[in-house]
Design a protein around this motif. Structure first.
Motif, mmCIF file in Angstrom:
data_model
loop_
_atom_site.group_PDB
_atom_site.id
_atom_site.type_symbol
_atom_site.label_atom_id
_atom_site.label_comp_id
_atom_site.label_asym_id
_atom_site.label_seq_id
_atom_site.Cartn_x
_atom_site.Cartn_y
_atom_site.Cartn_z
ATOM 1 N N VAL A 175 0.840 -1.204 0.000
ATOM 2 C CA VAL A 175 0.000 0.000 0.000
ATOM 3 C C VAL A 175 0.875 1.254 0.000
ATOM 4 C CG1 VAL A 175 -1.659 1.340 1.366
ATOM 5 C CG2 VAL A 175 -1.990 -1.125 1.054
ATOM 6 N N TYR A 176 1.907 1.273 0.841
ATOM 7 C CA TYR A 176 2.805 2.429 0.909
ATOM 8 C C TYR A 176 3.566 2.609 -0.407
ATOM 9 C CZ TYR A 176 6.427 5.614 2.576
ATOM 10 O OH TYR A 176 7.276 6.690 2.724
ATOM 11 N N GLN A 177 4.067 1.520 -0.967
ATOM 12 C CA GLN A 177 4.789 1.576 -2.241
ATOM 13 C C GLN A 177 3.870 2.131 -3.330
ATOM 14 O OE1 GLN A 177 5.717 -2.143 -4.227
ATOM 15 N NE2 GLN A 177 7.724 -1.383 -4.831
ATOM 16 N N ASP A 178 2.640 1.631 -3.404
ATOM 17 C CA ASP A 178 1.683 2.109 -4.405
ATOM 18 C C ASP A 178 1.363 3.588 -4.205
ATOM 19 O OD1 ASP A 178 1.514 -0.382 -5.625
ATOM 20 O OD2 ASP A 178 -0.360 -0.930 -4.620
ATOM 21 N N LYS A 205 4.224 5.810 -5.438
ATOM 22 C CA LYS A 205 4.295 5.843 -6.901
ATOM 23 C C LYS A 205 3.126 6.619 -7.486
ATOM 24 C CE LYS A 205 5.833 3.414 -10.845
ATOM 25 N NZ LYS A 205 5.984 2.202 -11.559
ATOM 26 N N ASP A 206 1.932 6.410 -6.951
ATOM 27 C CA ASP A 206 0.759 7.149 -7.434
ATOM 28 C C ASP A 206 0.935 8.657 -7.266
ATOM 29 O OD1 ASP A 206 -0.451 4.769 -8.135
ATOM 30 O OD2 ASP A 206 -1.801 4.725 -6.400
ATOM 31 N N ALA A 207 1.648 9.060 -6.215
ATOM 32 C CA ALA A 207 1.901 10.483 -5.960
ATOM 33 C C ALA A 207 3.082 11.006 -6.779
ATOM 34 C CB ALA A 207 2.158 10.710 -4.471
ATOM 35 N N GLY A 208 3.763 10.107 -7.491
ATOM 36 C CA GLY A 208 4.917 10.511 -8.296
ATOM 37 C C GLY A 208 6.181 10.728 -7.491
ATOM 38 N N MET A 209 6.187 10.224 -6.262
ATOM 39 C CA MET A 209 7.337 10.432 -5.382
ATOM 40 C C MET A 209 8.333 9.275 -5.482
ATOM 41 S SD MET A 209 5.379 11.872 -2.014
ATOM 42 C CE MET A 209 6.903 12.098 -1.130
ATOM 43 N N PRO A 210 9.625 9.599 -5.550
ATOM 44 C CA PRO A 210 10.637 8.540 -5.603
ATOM 45 C C PRO A 210 10.781 7.829 -4.257
ATOM 46 C CG PRO A 210 11.697 10.689 -5.613
ATOM 47 C CD PRO A 210 10.217 10.930 -5.670
ATOM 48 N N TRP A 211 11.112 6.523 -4.340
ATOM 49 C CA TRP A 211 11.355 5.750 -3.119
ATOM 50 C C TRP A 211 12.659 6.197 -2.476
ATOM 51 C CZ3 TRP A 211 8.511 2.550 -0.234
ATOM 52 C CH2 TRP A 211 9.178 1.883 0.799
ATOM 53 N N THR A 212 13.684 6.427 -3.306
ATOM 54 C CA THR A 212 14.988 6.834 -2.806
ATOM 55 C C THR A 212 15.725 7.596 -3.893
ATOM 56 O OG1 THR A 212 16.921 6.072 -1.544
ATOM 57 C CG2 THR A 212 16.289 4.754 -3.462
ATOM 58 N N LEU A 222 13.197 8.097 -12.516
ATOM 59 C CA LEU A 222 12.989 6.954 -13.397
ATOM 60 C C LEU A 222 12.103 5.907 -12.745
ATOM 61 C CD1 LEU A 222 14.914 4.304 -12.448
ATOM 62 C CD2 LEU A 222 16.685 5.898 -13.126
ATOM 63 N N ASP A 223 11.537 5.063 -13.581
ATOM 64 C CA ASP A 223 10.698 3.951 -13.135
ATOM 65 C C ASP A 223 11.569 2.699 -13.114
ATOM 66 O OD1 ASP A 223 8.879 1.832 -12.872
ATOM 67 O OD2 ASP A 223 7.378 2.819 -14.124
ATOM 68 N N ASP A 224 11.678 2.056 -11.952
ATOM 69 C CA ASP A 224 12.544 0.865 -11.854
ATOM 70 C C ASP A 224 11.865 -0.424 -12.336
ATOM 71 O OD1 ASP A 224 10.926 -0.023 -9.726
ATOM 72 O OD2 ASP A 224 12.583 -0.177 -8.307
ATOM 73 N N THR A 225 10.656 -0.325 -12.841
ATOM 74 C CA THR A 225 9.852 -1.447 -13.364
ATOM 75 C C THR A 225 9.432 -2.447 -12.288
ATOM 76 O OG1 THR A 225 11.630 -3.015 -13.992
ATOM 77 C CG2 THR A 225 11.056 -1.291 -15.605
ATOM 78 N N CYS A 226 9.733 -2.153 -11.026
ATOM 79 C CA CYS A 226 9.438 -3.084 -9.936
ATOM 80 C C CYS A 226 8.579 -2.434 -8.853
ATOM 81 C CB CYS A 226 10.740 -3.598 -9.334
ATOM 82 S SG CYS A 226 11.800 -4.386 -10.549
ATOM 83 N N GLY A 227 7.909 -1.323 -9.218
ATOM 84 C CA GLY A 227 6.993 -0.676 -8.285
ATOM 85 C C GLY A 227 7.474 0.640 -7.719
ATOM 86 N N ASN A 228 8.634 1.134 -8.161
ATOM 87 C CA ASN A 228 9.202 2.337 -7.545
ATOM 88 C C ASN A 228 9.665 3.357 -8.570
ATOM 89 O OD1 ASN A 228 9.421 1.043 -4.804
ATOM 90 N ND2 ASN A 228 10.777 -0.274 -5.969
#
Length: 131
Positions: free
Chosen positions: A68-71, A74-81, A117-123
């Motif tokens: 849920v947090y990962q989604d 990403k939905d907000a356009g924010m990078p994981w790291t 960038l999109d890492d293709t793995c959810g982030n």
């Protein structure tokens, strides 16, 4: 005290391994089976092999709050790291040539230039160059 391990949640460890090594240039450091098809899978920077390890964590597959947090990020356009690079433009061109998708193209903001960038793995992952 120092940082030795940073975790990134991924939905498919093998796909993430291929992306982070083949496209981003990280090097596999540890790959140990944990059971149930999961692995303790860490990478290091080719430019800093003794630096912090990046754990490709399968948490979203087993822990709903992580998914849920990962989604939500990403939905907000924010990078994981964020990863630092010497030249954002050069990395953008190199990665675009490898068919990496970007949600933000090279952008200057104060003392930095960045891309996302999109890492293709959810982030989303942000690459940053200090100007």
């Amino acid at each position: 005290m120092k940082v030795t391990l940073i975790s990134i949640p991924v939905r498919d460890q093998e796909k993430a391994l291929q992306f982070y090594t083949d496209k981003l240039g990280f090097i596999k450091k540890k790959d140990e089976p944990l059971g149930g098809g999961n692995r303790w899978l860490t990478l290091v920077s080719k430019d800093w092999p003794e630096g912090p390890e990046l754990l490709l964590e399968p948490a979203p597959n087993h822990f709903e709050p992580s998914k849920v947090y990962q989604d939500a990020l990403k939905d907000a356009g924010m990078p994981w790291t964020q990863f630092d690079v010497d030249d954002v433009e050069a990395e953008y061109e190199r990665l675009t040539g490898l068919d990496v998708e970007f949600s933000v193209k090279p952008t200057e903001m104060g003392p930095v230039k960045f891309v996302i960038l999109d890492d293709t793995c959810g982030n989303y992952i942000q690459l940053v160059q200090t100007l």
